[in-house]
Motif scaffolding. Structure first.
Motif, PDB file in Angstrom:
ATOM      1  N   THR A 164       0.732  -1.235   0.018  1.00  0.00           N
ATOM      2  CA  THR A 164      -0.042  -0.044   0.061  1.00  0.00           C
ATOM      3  C   THR A 164       1.038   1.237  -0.058  1.00  0.00           C
ATOM      4  O   THR A 164       0.661   2.075  -0.858  1.00  0.00           O
ATOM      5  CB  THR A 164      -1.014  -0.102   1.174  1.00  0.00           C
ATOM      6  OG1 THR A 164      -1.693  -1.236   1.232  1.00  0.00           O
ATOM      7  CG2 THR A 164      -1.844   0.995   0.894  1.00  0.00           C
ATOM      8  N   GLU A 165       1.815   1.529   0.790  1.00  0.00           N
ATOM      9  CA  GLU A 165       2.657   2.481   0.962  1.00  0.00           C
ATOM     10  C   GLU A 165       3.508   2.823  -0.354  1.00  0.00           C
ATOM     11  O   GLU A 165       3.316   4.083  -0.818  1.00  0.00           O
ATOM     12  CB  GLU A 165       3.924   2.442   1.948  1.00  0.00           C
ATOM     13  CG  GLU A 165       3.152   1.998   3.451  1.00  0.00           C
ATOM     14  CD  GLU A 165       2.944   0.519   3.746  1.00  0.00           C
ATOM     15  OE1 GLU A 165       2.751  -0.046   2.935  1.00  0.00           O
ATOM     16  OE2 GLU A 165       3.291   0.348   4.960  1.00  0.00           O
ATOM     17  N   LYS A 166       3.915   2.256  -1.115  1.00  0.00           N
ATOM     18  CA  LYS A 166       4.538   2.077  -2.304  1.00  0.00           C
ATOM     19  C   LYS A 166       3.528   2.462  -3.260  1.00  0.00           C
ATOM     20  O   LYS A 166       3.976   3.264  -4.199  1.00  0.00           O
ATOM     21  CB  LYS A 166       5.531   1.062  -2.834  1.00  0.00           C
ATOM     22  CG  LYS A 166       6.495   0.769  -2.303  1.00  0.00           C
ATOM     23  CD  LYS A 166       7.415  -0.119  -2.941  1.00  0.00           C
ATOM     24  CE  LYS A 166       8.552  -0.181  -2.380  1.00  0.00           C
ATOM     25  NZ  LYS A 166       9.778  -1.111  -3.292  1.00  0.00           N
ATOM     26  N   ILE A 167       2.202   2.022  -3.314  1.00  0.00           N
ATOM     27  CA  ILE A 167       1.130   2.258  -4.400  1.00  0.00           C
ATOM     28  C   ILE A 167       0.966   4.006  -4.190  1.00  0.00           C
ATOM     29  O   ILE A 167       0.783   4.450  -5.230  1.00  0.00           O
ATOM     30  CB  ILE A 167       0.074   1.539  -4.265  1.00  0.00           C
ATOM     31  CG1 ILE A 167       0.437  -0.010  -4.681  1.00  0.00           C
ATOM     32  CG2 ILE A 167      -1.023   1.867  -5.143  1.00  0.00           C
ATOM     33  CD1 ILE A 167      -0.649  -0.884  -4.315  1.00  0.00           C
ATOM     34  N   VAL A 168       0.622   4.315  -2.990  1.00  0.00           N
ATOM     35  CA  VAL A 168       0.258   5.891  -2.415  1.00  0.00           C
ATOM     36  C   VAL A 168       1.254   6.530  -2.967  1.00  0.00           C
ATOM     37  O   VAL A 168       1.138   7.686  -3.712  1.00  0.00           O
ATOM     38  CB  VAL A 168      -0.257   5.717  -1.190  1.00  0.00           C
ATOM     39  CG1 VAL A 168      -0.544   7.474  -1.047  1.00  0.00           C
ATOM     40  CG2 VAL A 168      -1.366   4.883  -0.900  1.00  0.00           C
ATOM     41  N   ALA A 169       2.498   6.360  -2.669  1.00  0.00           N
ATOM     42  CA  ALA A 169       3.668   7.219  -2.863  1.00  0.00           C
ATOM     43  C   ALA A 169       3.853   7.483  -4.538  1.00  0.00           C
ATOM     44  O   ALA A 169       4.324   8.274  -4.993  1.00  0.00           O
ATOM     45  CB  ALA A 169       4.921   6.712  -2.340  1.00  0.00           C
ATOM     46  N   HIS A 170       3.554   6.161  -5.249  1.00  0.00           N
ATOM     47  CA  HIS A 170       3.843   6.294  -6.766  1.00  0.00           C
ATOM     48  C   HIS A 170       2.690   6.888  -7.394  1.00  0.00           C
ATOM     49  O   HIS A 170       2.825   8.030  -8.215  1.00  0.00           O
ATOM     50  CB  HIS A 170       3.831   4.917  -7.170  1.00  0.00           C
ATOM     51  CG  HIS A 170       3.855   4.793  -8.623  1.00  0.00           C
ATOM     52  ND1 HIS A 170       5.203   5.230  -9.303  1.00  0.00           N
ATOM     53  CD2 HIS A 170       3.076   4.809  -9.641  1.00  0.00           C
ATOM     54  CE1 HIS A 170       4.933   5.108 -10.670  1.00  0.00           C
ATOM     55  NE2 HIS A 170       3.669   4.662 -11.054  1.00  0.00           N
ATOM     56  N   ILE A 171       1.544   6.721  -7.080  1.00  0.00           N
ATOM     57  CA  ILE A 171       0.355   7.813  -7.585  1.00  0.00           C
ATOM     58  C   ILE A 171       0.447   8.999  -7.114  1.00  0.00           C
ATOM     59  O   ILE A 171       0.204   9.929  -8.141  1.00  0.00           O
ATOM     60  CB  ILE A 171      -1.073   7.031  -7.170  1.00  0.00           C
ATOM     61  CG1 ILE A 171      -1.330   5.650  -7.631  1.00  0.00           C
ATOM     62  CG2 ILE A 171      -2.099   8.041  -7.368  1.00  0.00           C
ATOM     63  CD1 ILE A 171      -2.229   4.935  -7.103  1.00  0.00           C
ATOM     64  N   THR A 172       0.762   9.446  -6.008  1.00  0.00           N
ATOM     65  CA  THR A 172       1.094  10.855  -5.746  1.00  0.00           C
ATOM     66  C   THR A 172       2.192  11.605  -6.536  1.00  0.00           C
ATOM     67  O   THR A 172       1.812  12.907  -6.496  1.00  0.00           O
ATOM     68  CB  THR A 172       0.999  11.048  -4.322  1.00  0.00           C
ATOM     69  OG1 THR A 172       1.865  10.441  -3.581  1.00  0.00           O
ATOM     70  CG2 THR A 172      -0.524  10.608  -3.579  1.00  0.00           C
ATOM     71  N   ARG A 173       2.883  10.958  -7.091  1.00  0.00           N
ATOM     72  CA  ARG A 173       3.775  11.595  -7.946  1.00  0.00           C
ATOM     73  C   ARG A 173       3.193  12.107  -9.241  1.00  0.00           C
ATOM     74  O   ARG A 173       3.637  13.149  -9.784  1.00  0.00           O
ATOM     75  CB  ARG A 173       4.954  10.701  -8.418  1.00  0.00           C
ATOM     76  CG  ARG A 173       5.918  10.287  -7.464  1.00  0.00           C
ATOM     77  CD  ARG A 173       6.942   9.044  -7.828  1.00  0.00           C
ATOM     78  NE  ARG A 173       7.791   9.605  -8.909  1.00  0.00           N
ATOM     79  CZ  ARG A 173       8.240   8.960  -9.612  1.00  0.00           C
ATOM     80  NH1 ARG A 173       7.969   7.718  -9.772  1.00  0.00           N
ATOM     81  NH2 ARG A 173       8.730   9.280 -10.694  1.00  0.00           N
ATOM     82  N   PHE A 174       1.917  11.795  -9.457  1.00  0.00           N
ATOM     83  CA  PHE A 174       1.362  12.083 -10.893  1.00  0.00           C
ATOM     84  C   PHE A 174      -0.017  12.623 -10.623  1.00  0.00           C
ATOM     85  O   PHE A 174      -0.540  13.443 -11.351  1.00  0.00           O
ATOM     86  CB  PHE A 174       1.120  10.859 -11.736  1.00  0.00           C
ATOM     87  CG  PHE A 174       2.427  10.215 -11.930  1.00  0.00           C
ATOM     88  CD1 PHE A 174       3.352  10.640 -12.909  1.00  0.00           C
ATOM     89  CD2 PHE A 174       2.679   8.840 -11.265  1.00  0.00           C
ATOM     90  CE1 PHE A 174       4.764  10.095 -13.108  1.00  0.00           C
ATOM     91  CE2 PHE A 174       3.970   8.466 -11.416  1.00  0.00           C
ATOM     92  CZ  PHE A 174       4.828   8.877 -12.272  1.00  0.00           C
ATOM     93  N   MET A 175      -0.542  12.628  -9.586  1.00  0.00           N
ATOM     94  CA  MET A 175      -1.814  13.272  -9.187  1.00  0.00           C
ATOM     95  C   MET A 175      -2.249  13.287  -7.526  1.00  0.00           C
ATOM     96  O   MET A 175      -1.415  12.692  -7.089  1.00  0.00           O
ATOM     97  CB  MET A 175      -2.817  12.139  -9.731  1.00  0.00           C
ATOM     98  CG  MET A 175      -3.229  10.941  -9.327  1.00  0.00           C
ATOM     99  SD  MET A 175      -4.487   9.663  -9.659  1.00  0.00           S
ATOM    100  CE  MET A 175      -3.872   9.502 -11.203  1.00  0.00           C
ATOM    101  N   THR A 176      -2.933  14.371  -7.510  1.00  0.00           N
ATOM    102  CA  THR A 176      -3.466  14.771  -6.197  1.00  0.00           C
ATOM    103  C   THR A 176      -4.473  13.673  -5.585  1.00  0.00           C
ATOM    104  O   THR A 176      -5.578  13.603  -6.210  1.00  0.00           O
ATOM    105  CB  THR A 176      -3.932  16.101  -5.933  1.00  0.00           C
ATOM    106  OG1 THR A 176      -2.933  16.951  -6.467  1.00  0.00           O
ATOM    107  CG2 THR A 176      -4.276  16.463  -4.532  1.00  0.00           C
ATOM    108  N   LEU A 177      -4.314  12.833  -4.538  1.00  0.00           N
ATOM    109  CA  LEU A 177      -5.474  12.099  -4.020  1.00  0.00           C
ATOM    110  C   LEU A 177      -6.283  12.828  -2.846  1.00  0.00           C
ATOM    111  O   LEU A 177      -5.557  13.732  -2.245  1.00  0.00           O
ATOM    112  CB  LEU A 177      -4.844  10.920  -3.460  1.00  0.00           C
ATOM    113  CG  LEU A 177      -4.095   9.722  -4.383  1.00  0.00           C
ATOM    114  CD1 LEU A 177      -3.441   8.919  -3.533  1.00  0.00           C
ATOM    115  CD2 LEU A 177      -5.097   9.267  -5.203  1.00  0.00           C
ATOM    116  N   LYS A 178      -7.613  12.915  -2.788  1.00  0.00           N
ATOM    117  CA  LYS A 178      -8.385  13.462  -2.079  1.00  0.00           C
ATOM    118  C   LYS A 178      -9.020  12.646  -1.140  1.00  0.00           C
ATOM    119  O   LYS A 178      -9.127  11.395  -1.556  1.00  0.00           O
ATOM    120  CB  LYS A 178      -9.423  14.077  -2.790  1.00  0.00           C
ATOM    121  CG  LYS A 178      -8.707  15.289  -3.751  1.00  0.00           C
ATOM    122  CD  LYS A 178      -9.539  16.126  -4.454  1.00  0.00           C
ATOM    123  CE  LYS A 178      -8.981  17.357  -5.206  1.00  0.00           C
ATOM    124  NZ  LYS A 178      -9.781  18.161  -5.742  1.00  0.00           N
TER     125      LYS A 178
END
Length: 135
Positions: free
Chosen positions: A77-91
C-alpha cells in the motif's frame, strides 16, 4: 499509511470486448459505470494489523478461480500511494485498486470470460466478500 482510511474488496470487472474494439484501451474498459462493485464494507486501518498478509479469493459460479494472499501482491500500500501521488493529487474518498492475484480470466488457457447469469464472489480475509450477479 497515515493517509489511508481503510480497505475494502473490489470486483474490478473489465469489458474485454470493448478493449479489443478500441485499440487495447484498458483504463476506460475498467472505469465504465457499474464495472467495479465494492464491499461489503470498509475496514479501517486500525482494525487490520497487517493488510499485506490476508487471504484473497475470487470464485465464479462456485469454482475458485483465484486463491492467493495479499503478501503476494507486487506492491504494498505505501508504495502504491507514494507512486500515484507523484502524478496526481489524492483526495479523501479516493479509491485505489491494488491489483489482482494470478488467475484473471483472459490470461487463462483457454481464456475464460464472465457472462450474463454468472455469480462472482470476491473476498478478502478480515474484510468480507462481495457477491455480484452479472446482468
Amino acid at each position: 499509511m497515515q493517509y489511508v482510511f481503510g480497505f475494502t474488496a473490489a470486483n474490478d470487472v473489465c469489458a474485454r470486448d470493448w478493449v479489443w474494439k478500441n485499440a487495447g484501451q484498458v483504463v476506460l474498459s475498467s472505469a465504465m459505470d457499474q464495472t467495479c462493485p465494492l464491499g461489503p464494507s470498509i475496514v479501517t486501518v486500525d482494525e487490520i494489523k497487517d493488510p499485506h498478509h490476508l487471504g484473497i479469493k475470487c470464485i465464479v459460479n462456485g469454482v475458485v478461480k483465484q486463491n492467493s494472499n495479499t503478501c503476494e501482491m507486487l506492491y504494498q500500500t505505501e508504495k502504491i500511494v507514494a507512486h500515484i501521488t507523484r502524478f496526481m493529487t489524492l483526495k479523501p474518498g479516493d479509491l485505489i485498486l491494488s491489483g489482482s492475484p494470478p488467475g484473471v480470466g483472459h490470461c487463462m488457457n483457454p481464456p475464460e470470460y464472465i457472462k450474463v447469469g454468472d455469480v462472482v464472489e470476491v473476498g478478502i480475509e478480515k474484510i468480507g466478500t462481495i457477491k455480484t450477479k452479472i446482468i
